[in-house]
Design an enzyme around this catalytic site. Structure first.
Site, PDB file in Angstrom:
ATOM      1  N   CYS A  26     -56.234  18.446 -30.259  1.00  0.00           N
ATOM      2  CA  CYS A  26     -55.117  18.922 -31.076  1.00  0.00           C
ATOM      3  C   CYS A  26     -54.181  19.695 -30.164  1.00  0.00           C
ATOM      4  CB  CYS A  26     -55.618  19.750 -32.258  1.00  0.00           C
ATOM      5  SG  CYS A  26     -56.625  21.165 -31.797  1.00  0.00           S
ATOM      6  N   HIS A 563     -48.820  26.299 -35.810  1.00  0.00           N
ATOM      7  CA  HIS A 563     -49.965  25.461 -36.187  1.00  0.00           C
ATOM      8  C   HIS A 563     -50.096  25.476 -37.711  1.00  0.00           C
ATOM      9  CE1 HIS A 563     -54.070  23.891 -36.342  1.00  0.00           C
ATOM     10  NE2 HIS A 563     -53.957  23.574 -35.067  1.00  0.00           N
TER      11      HIS A 563
END
Length: 640
Positions: A26, A563
């Site tokens: 990620c 995020h």
């Protein structure tokens, strides 16, 4: 950071390649799924220079690296652990559609560009024949046509390799199976099939009536086929695993391929090939019925929604359907109506390029529009330009629908797979009413351009409630260092980072992710969102783009990570609609991504949006506010 040393150290620490079942990454961490957790040494991995920490969560061994995670992941990939090699044969995770798309993507992506290049060569040859019919009788044409057509004729061989990687089967055994399907003697006994004239004597003596151990074999054409070889390699992968378990080591190396090809090849001829071929024929017949009912409606539907499919990655599911059309009918009606849809986005992008006064947008829109016009690559112009302003994308879809309807009425379609674009516009030249197809393309491009050009307005930087005027002023100055003439950067002004979402501030230490909560990635805060728009908190360049995470770098070197949600990488992009690409220049308030917080919660994930400063670039401290915030309200303050 020495990326290769970090990759080597991490891979050793997790127990080596053989212990890695799957690997993804990620925005900040490598996410390993290990075959045997006891073989991994957490302390050894954390001791690797460049590794921030290790977190074990959700059955994954997560190695936090920071913003350079992509570089480290690439080095591990160089060691032989590519995503398609590690995926299991169930096709990944998620619902059936996502698994199917993941399967198609992993198999077709490695050969996609050679297919597209070969299709372009055939399209250019079609132009040559149209200009001079005698060109088709020359040996020059024959050689070039063989060069362009070979990948399509022997597509099962190419897909045998990529399917073997996907299903973790032996690639050379897969090639042997694919070779049997396109073998000259095999082709020769298929009724009406074009192939080599050489045949095995047994086939010739049988007059084309083929049996295997007395069982009648229905021979079908496998040249240019797609589905039979993929299913055959899937069967091969399971048989190989069984044989590796039961065969002694002394016999395994040669007996495994012996038994595999002796079983899978007849099985393919007896069952897999006929069944999958007939299923593919039914798909093609279904498309024919839609077009027979109303080619205008079919073209308008595909033309209007194709780029929406591209955004969500659903367009990959049409690739086998297109190849099946070509194998069954020799043309693809779907491809024919996609030219207006693709080039309409280019027309809208050109209008933005001409109208915008934003130098960064203009710099992006220019090459992105050229890429879309010539090569049919629309992702840069969609994500970087048209979706940024929303209306251009909508206008292009409307124009694509109208142009697609006209293209459908023309019944003009390519005879080989191409990426719809300006360079391949000649591909349908010999089928249907080509002139009407060109009219559909022209209508789509002009309409998208005019609607965008007339209504376009530059996005002004939104007012930031309560934000001081100096938030975007230069935050550094040069001053002489004590004792010498070397200049030193001294921060003189605070830098404010605005809230990207509307919601309640969550102190970083209370965020449910251990890595963020520990401050290992950086200082910052979370916001529990009440709406799904995520805006840029600063003026910066987008350096990392994932559906759920965005890395930003300001002109003076501050790096910020936005995020969206906790562990939302596992959603694989579902419920997220990115509005930027890497390299996009954003100002405070520009849209980064739209997402559905309700759907994220329903899927079992925390939608808290975390904003952390991953590189402070000389600022001494990061302070966070508390309470409720709106987009544009100050969230973090970087102190000089």
């Amino acid at each position: 950071m020495n990326f290769q040393e970090v990759a080597d150290g991490v891979l050793r620490g997790v127990g080596g390649e053989s212990n890695v079942r799957s690997l993804e990454h990620c925005a900040t961490r490598l996410r390993f799924t290990l075959a045997d957790r006891s073989k991994a040494d957490k302390a050894a991995v954390e001791a690797v220079p460049g590794v921030v920490t290790v977190v074990e969560s959700g059955g994954q061994f997560q190695v936090v690296v920071g913003n350079q995670v992509g570089e480290v992941h690439a080095r591990i990939g160089d060691l032989g652990k590519q995503p398609q090699d590690t995926a299991d044969d169930k096709g990944g995770t998620g619902n059936v559609l996502n698994r199917a798309i993941d399967l198609v993507t992993s198999i077709f992506t490695p050969v996609f560009w050679i297919i597209a290049g070969s299709g372009l060569l055939k399209a250019l040859l079609a132009v040559g024949v149209k200009l001079d019919a005698s060109f088709a009788t020359t040996t020059t044409y024959a050689i070039l046509f063989a060069a362009g057509d070979a990948v399509f004729q022997f597509l099962p061989l190419f897909l045998a390799v990529t399917a073997a990687r996907r299903f973790k089967a032996d690639q050379f055994t897969s090639l042997a199976i694919g070779g049997a399907l396109v073998y000259s003697a095999t082709i020769a006994v298929v009724p009406g099939a074009k192939g080599a004239s050489l045949t095995l004597k047994a086939f010739a003596d049988g007059g084309g009536h083929v049996t295997f151990l007395g069982i009648p074999v229905v021979m079908v054409a496998y040249l240019s086929s797609v589905i039979p070889i993929i299913v055959a390699v899937y069967a091969q992968s399971h048989l190989e695993r069984l044989l590796k378990r039961v065969l002694p080591d002394s016999l395994r190396n040669f007996c495994a391929p012996l038994f595999t090809i002796a079983v899978v090849v007849p099985l393919t001829f007896l069952a897999i090939g006929p069944v999958t071929t007939h299923l593919g024929d039914w798909v093609s017949q279904g498309i024919d019925k839609v077009w027979d009912f109303s080619p205008i409606a079919g073209g308008a539907l595909m033309g209007g929604f194709w780029q929406v499919f591209v955004i969500f990655g659903i367009h990959w599911s049409f690739v086998p359907v297109i190849f099946q059309e070509l194998a069954t009918n020799g043309v693809s009606k779907i491809l024919g109506v996609l030219f207006p849809a693709v080039l309409a986005q280019a027309g809208a992008g050109l209008a933005v390029f001409l109208r915008t006064r934003d130098k960064q947008v203009k710099a992006l829109a220019g090459p992105a529009t050229i890429s879309a016009f010539l090569a049919g690559i629309t992702e840069p112009v969609i994500y970087g330009v048209n979706l940024r302003y929303k209306k251009p994308f909508v206008f292009a879809c409307i124009a694509g629908s109208i142009g697609g309807g006209i293209a459908g009425a023309s019944k003009s379609a390519p005879t080989s797979f191409v990426l719809p674009g300006g360079l391949t516009l000649s591909a349908p030249v010999n089928v249907g009413n080509y002139a009407l197809l060109l009219v559909g393309v022209a209508v789509a491009v002009v309409l998208a351009f005019v609607l965008t050009f007339v209504t376009f307005k530059d996005q002004a930087a939104p007012a930031t409630a309560g934000a001081p005027a100096q938030a975007n002023e230069p935050a550094v100055q040069l001053a002489p260092a004590a004792g010498g003439g070397t200049a030193t950067l001294i921060r003189t002004k605070a830098l404010q980072v605005l809230s990207p979402v509307v919601g309640r501030v969550v102190p970083l230490a209370e965020v449910s992710d251990k890595v963020f909560a520990s401050g290992a990635v950086g200082q910052g805060a979370g916001v529990d969102p009440v709406a799904g728009e995520v805006l840029s908190p600063v003026e910066a360049t987008v350096v990392t783009v994932m559906p759920h995470a965005y890395g930003l770098r300001t002109d003076d070197g501050v790096e910020i990570l936005v995020h969206v949600g906790i562990d939302t990488v596992r959603l694989e992009g579902r419920h997220f609609s990115p509005a930027v690409t890497e390299g996009t220049r954003v100002r405070p308030g520009d849209l980064l991504v739209e997402f559905d917080p309700i759907a994220v919660r329903a899927a079992g994930y925390d939608p808290v949006t975390v904003v952390v400063v991953t590189a402070q670039a000389g600022y001494s401290a990061v302070d966070a506010v508390s309470g409720d915030v709106r987009t544009g309200d100050p969230l973090l303050t970087l102190q000089p």
